[in-house]
Design a protein around this motif. Structure first.
Motif, PDB file in Angstrom:
ATOM      1  N   ASN A   1       0.799  -1.232   0.000  1.00 55.17           N
ATOM      2  CA  ASN A   1       0.000   0.000   0.000  1.00 55.17           C
ATOM      3  C   ASN A   1       0.829   1.278   0.000  1.00 55.17           C
ATOM      4  OD1 ASN A   1       0.936  -0.531   2.634  1.00 55.17           O
ATOM      5  ND2 ASN A   1      -0.750   0.613   3.568  1.00 55.17           N
ATOM      6  N   LEU A   2       2.025   1.257  -0.642  1.00 55.88           N
ATOM      7  CA  LEU A   2       2.827   2.485  -0.676  1.00 55.88           C
ATOM      8  C   LEU A   2       2.139   3.564  -1.518  1.00 55.88           C
ATOM      9  CD1 LEU A   2       5.383   4.012   0.083  1.00 55.88           C
ATOM     10  CD2 LEU A   2       6.490   3.059  -1.953  1.00 55.88           C
ATOM     11  N   LYS A   3       1.615   3.183  -2.680  1.00 55.66           N
ATOM     12  CA  LYS A   3       0.957   4.179  -3.538  1.00 55.66           C
ATOM     13  C   LYS A   3      -0.281   4.781  -2.856  1.00 55.66           C
ATOM     14  CE  LYS A   3      -0.594   4.988  -8.278  1.00 55.66           C
ATOM     15  NZ  LYS A   3      -1.729   5.808  -7.895  1.00 55.66           N
TER      16      LYS A   3
ATOM     17  N   HIS B   1       3.652  12.176   0.207  1.00 54.17           N
ATOM     18  CA  HIS B   1       4.870  11.392   0.040  1.00 54.17           C
ATOM     19  C   HIS B   1       5.670  11.265   1.342  1.00 54.17           C
ATOM     20  CE1 HIS B   1       4.843  10.583  -4.295  1.00 54.17           C
ATOM     21  NE2 HIS B   1       4.237  11.762  -4.429  1.00 54.17           N
TER      22      HIS B   1
ATOM     23  N   ASP C   1       9.761  -0.027  -3.122  1.00 53.55           N
ATOM     24  CA  ASP C   1       9.155  -0.501  -1.874  1.00 53.55           C
ATOM     25  C   ASP C   1       9.449  -1.981  -1.643  1.00 53.55           C
ATOM     26  OD1 ASP C   1       7.662  -1.504  -3.925  1.00 53.55           O
ATOM     27  OD2 ASP C   1       5.724  -0.818  -3.180  1.00 53.55           O
TER      28      ASP C   1
ATOM     29  N   GLY D   1       4.537   8.240   2.971  1.00 56.11           N
ATOM     30  CA  GLY D   1       5.110   7.074   2.304  1.00 56.11           C
ATOM     31  C   GLY D   1       6.552   6.839   2.732  1.00 56.11           C
TER      32      GLY D   1
ATOM     33  N   ASN E   1       0.914   7.326  -0.334  1.00 58.05           N
ATOM     34  CA  ASN E   1       1.370   8.561  -0.974  1.00 58.05           C
ATOM     35  C   ASN E   1       0.200   9.404  -1.466  1.00 58.05           C
ATOM     36  OD1 ASN E   1       4.150   8.144  -0.636  1.00 58.05           O
ATOM     37  ND2 ASN E   1       4.301   6.919  -2.508  1.00 58.05           N
ATOM     38  N   ASP E   2      -0.793   8.731  -2.041  1.00 53.49           N
ATOM     39  CA  ASP E   2      -1.936   9.458  -2.607  1.00 53.49           C
ATOM     40  C   ASP E   2      -2.809  10.073  -1.512  1.00 53.49           C
ATOM     41  OD1 ASP E   2      -1.036   8.730  -5.089  1.00 53.49           O
ATOM     42  OD2 ASP E   2      -2.426   7.040  -5.319  1.00 53.49           O
TER      43      ASP E   2
END
Length: 407
Positions: free
Chosen positions: A299-301, A309, A339, A312, A304-305
């Motif tokens: 779930n890094l994206k 960031h 990641d 993240g 970030n969203d």
């Protein structure tokens, strides 16, 4: 460039026989000519001529002897300076061979004690920039365990007192007992300072080491003799500590460059380049199998969203710190890219799997939560095949999670 051996002819202090004869004969011949032709006959006995020539010859001999001694003293000073220059040159160029800054300082101190006449012992004391407290870091001929028990600050040192707090020049103390008697140190600390060596310290030459304008520490050279150090030694130590500061600074910078080359800047784990190089030295255990473990954030994206960031980056650092706490330094752990993280561990596999499952649970409780998938593969000798198998297992787990998440 190293200067050792570039100047090796001490005959510069000597005058050859022909020059001696010339310097003696010409003035004596002039004296004879003056007495013979310029002075009326029988006005001055020739005994005076012999006396004047004798005085001249004696004066010439004394002058030559003084000249030779001065040249030899200058030569000795030059040799010391060259030796110190070569010492620091060697340390700077071999700095990469030292595993730690402490080992580097040990080598530096050994060179310093050998370079200064009458120096029998020595120490390098580091200064904590925030608290100004002192720590004995390296010693020669002293009991470092006893010295490290001393609790004292920069303000309690004679270097601080003698320079009025500036700590900007070398100072000599030729009676350590008297100087410590005036300090605020406890009796036990004073006794430890004086008796940390087999012979009591009577004289100390202390020089500050400054790096980029800030006081890094002090180099102390000690002797069991009274009045052991003078102005000549101060000049040499000033040169030495100045060069030492440059050497330490270059050493620190080289280590920073090494860290930048080998470590991931965000997570402070090994980077891919360092990990790939280190696995070549991996030692297989006869009883415990080795396993590649690939871990990839799910779930890094979304982090970030939804949170920016920075969130993240914080998640990556938290993930890396958890891996480091769990497996470092016994196993290899690295950020392999983006990641994705990788570890090379020794089994049993059920213990390793239980650790990873517990880590999944712990990271999922964070706010925001961190989720990841992982894959295992046994590693014998075929790294490429083991890596591919672990990677496939990790992606299989990711696909299964997505399928379970679908309505």
């Amino acid at each position: 460039m190293q200067t050792k051996g570039s100047i090796n002819n001490k005959h510069i202090a000597y005058v050859n026989v022909k020059s001696h004869l010339l310097l003696l004969a010409v003035p004596l011949l002039l004296f004879v000519l003056i007495f013979t032709f310029a002075i009326p006959e029988n006005s001055i006995p020739y005994l005076y001529l012999i006396l004047i020539c004798s005085v001249y010859a004696l004066s010439y001999g004394i002058t030559y002897y003084i000249h030779k001694q001065n040249i030899l003293r200058l030569w000795q000073h030059l040799e010391h300076v060259i030796h110190i220059n070569d010492t620091t040159f060697e340390l700077v160029n071999l700095s990469s061979q030292y595993d730690s800054e402490n080992a580097f300082l040990d080598a530096l101190l050994q060179k310093a004690v050998s370079a200064i006449d009458d120096a029998e012992m020595g120490s390098i004391i580091l200064v904590d920039k925030k608290t100004k407290r002192l720590q004995f870091e390296s010693v020669v001929g002293l009991d470092i365990k006893a010295l490290r028990k001393i609790n004292f600050t920069l303000e309690e040192t004679f270097q601080f007192r003698k320079t009025h707090g500036r700590c900007d020049k070398a100072v000599v103390i030729n009676n350590m007992k008297n100087i410590n008697a005036k300090s605020t140190l406890t009796n036990d600390d004073q006794h430890a300072l004086l008796h940390a060596s087999i012979k009591p310290i009577c004289s100390t030459l202390s020089s500050p080491i400054r790096i980029d304008g800030e006081l890094y520490g002090m180099m102390n050279l000690d002797s069991s003799k009274m009045e052991a150090f003078g102005d000549y030694d101060i000049n040499l130590v000033n040169i030495l500590t100045s060069e030492a500061a440059n050497a330490i600074s270059l050493y620190q910078k080289s280590k920073k460059i090494e860290i930048l080359a080998d470590y991931d800047g965000l997570t402070e784990l090994y980077n891919r380049k360092k990990f790939d190089a280190t696995i070549l030295q991996w030692q297989h255990h006869p009883e415990l199998a080795s396993y590649i473990i690939i871990l990839d954030m799910d779930n890094l994206k979304p982090l970030n969203d939804q949170h920016g960031h920075q969130a993240g980056d914080d998640a990556l650092k938290a993930f890396a710190q958890s891996l480091k706490s769990m497996w470092h330094p016994h196993f290899l752990v690295a950020r392999y890219g983006g990641d994705e993280f990788i570890a090379l561990c020794r089994g049993p596999i059920d213990v390793l799997e239980q650790q990873v499952i517990q880590l999944q649970h712990d990271l999922a409780l964070l706010s925001p939560a961190i989720h990841f998938s992982y894959g295992f593969a046994q590693y014998d000798q075929d790294w490429a095949n083991a890596f591919k198998q672990a990677d496939n297992n990790m992606y299989s787990q990711k696909r299964l999670k997505k399928q379970l998440a679908q309505p």
